[in-house]
Design a protein around this motif. Structure first.
Motif, PDB file in Angstrom:
ATOM      1  N   ASP A   1       0.859  -1.078   0.045  1.00  0.00           N
ATOM      2  CA  ASP A   1       0.061  -0.185   0.044  1.00  0.00           C
ATOM      3  C   ASP A   1       0.947   1.066   0.002  1.00  0.00           C
ATOM      4  N   ASN A   2       2.034   1.237   0.737  1.00  0.00           N
ATOM      5  CA  ASN A   2       2.902   2.349   0.657  1.00  0.00           C
ATOM      6  C   ASN A   2       3.537   2.613  -0.651  1.00  0.00           C
ATOM      7  N   ILE A   3       3.849   1.413  -1.475  1.00  0.00           N
ATOM      8  CA  ILE A   3       4.438   1.470  -2.872  1.00  0.00           C
ATOM      9  C   ILE A   3       3.141   2.237  -3.796  1.00  0.00           C
ATOM     10  N   GLN A   4       2.017   1.673  -3.600  1.00  0.00           N
ATOM     11  CA  GLN A   4       1.066   2.331  -4.315  1.00  0.00           C
ATOM     12  C   GLN A   4       0.767   3.693  -4.172  1.00  0.00           C
ATOM     13  N   GLU A   5       1.033   4.158  -2.835  1.00  0.00           N
ATOM     14  CA  GLU A   5       0.921   5.513  -2.534  1.00  0.00           C
ATOM     15  C   GLU A   5       1.874   6.262  -3.001  1.00  0.00           C
ATOM     16  N   VAL A   6       3.239   5.899  -3.072  1.00  0.00           N
ATOM     17  CA  VAL A   6       4.395   6.466  -3.594  1.00  0.00           C
ATOM     18  C   VAL A   6       4.123   6.700  -5.348  1.00  0.00           C
TER      19      VAL A   6
END
Length: 287
Positions: free
Chosen positions: A230-235
């Motif tokens: 989810d953090n990668i998607q946010e980036v």
């Protein structure tokens, strides 16, 4: 003790030569080097960065980093003294070895050869000798006193010229090995779809091999980057990256082509950030 050794770097070997040099000439060369080094007395040190050269700093690393250090040293230990057939164009670099027996320390000072050839096909090189002007017909090389890097006690390398270190040693081979090590870890983590294409594209470009070499320095933490997709998607959303992230089932980054390599390697290196005070987005190029 002071030795000056000239080395030819071939594709598969190093050949070293140690000509007879007068004490006076050795001292002149040493004086040139000391004068050059004094310009860097107040320059800060930093770790060697395979991607970005720090022009305002002196970089350093361990001799283990360059991979074929022992090969170069062994060639110089077996230097030939017959230089009758040696041509300036054959020489890649020279090394000055200084053994300070009093302080029990030794230094190896490296410098790539500066070759001086005719400026163009219509020109000549000449010098004054015996009240006359004489044409220089042979190719000559220059010893300017500049230092590319210094190795202390066969352990520490202090680098003034980033490119020279790569050219004298076989750092490209080392980058390739490092890249394969990181890629093997990524393969085991199974976090990139179409991994075979990703691996092939990385290994066919020295720029990406260098970036993966930087990742190797913190490879123990590489799995942490992929703990939360989810953090990668946010980036990806925040920086508007052209990357698809699959979170259903097996979470993976979908690799589609070389135009994504820089962004994916920045993600692997955890280089994207947003500042707390100004909410400013950026990429940490030194990470």
């Amino acid at each position: 003790m002071v030795q000056i050794i000239f080395v030819k770097k071939g594709r598969y070997y190093y050949s070293a030569f140690e000509p007879n040099i007068t004490y006076e000439l050795k001292m002149k060369i040493i004086a040139l080097i000391v004068n050059d080094l004094q310009k860097n007395e107040r320059v800060d040190l930093c770790n060697f960065d395979p991607v970005y050269s720090k022009l305002d700093k002196i970089e350093f690393c361990n001799t283990d980093y360059v991979g074929n250090y022992s090969e170069v040293i062994e060639s110089m230990l077996n230097a030939e003294h017959d230089v009758s057939e040696l041509q300036p164009d054959d020489i890649t670099f020279y090394c000055i070895r200084i053994d300070d027996e009093k302080n029990k320390v030794n230094y190896l000072i490296f410098r790539r050869i500066s070759k001086l050839k005719r400026l163009n096909s219509k020109g000549i090189l000449a010098s004054f000798f015996n009240n006359g002007l004489n044409e220089i017909t042979d190719t000559i090389f220059g010893i300017d006193g500049c230092v590319d890097f210094i190795i202390k006690d066969d352990e520490e390398i202090y680098i003034f010229n980033h490119v020279a270190l790569e050219r004298i040693f076989k750092l490209n081979d080392k980058y390739f090995e490092n890249a394969r090590t990181v890629l093997q870890t990524l393969k085991e983590l199974n976090v990139i779809e179409n991994f075979e294409n990703f691996e092939e594209d990385c290994l066919h470009d020295i720029r990406y091999q260098k970036r993966l070499t930087k990742v190797l320095g913190k490879i123990d933490n590489i799995s942490d980057v992929f703990n939360n997709f989810d953090n990668i998607q946010e980036v990806v959303d925040e920086f508007d990256l052209n990357i698809e992230v699959k979170t259903n089932g097996m979470a993976q980054i979908v690799y589609e082509g070389r135009e994504q390599l820089n962004d994916i390697l920045h993600i692997i290196n955890d280089a994207y950030y947003k500042s707390i005070i100004n909410n400013r987005k950026g990429i940490d190029e030194i990470s």
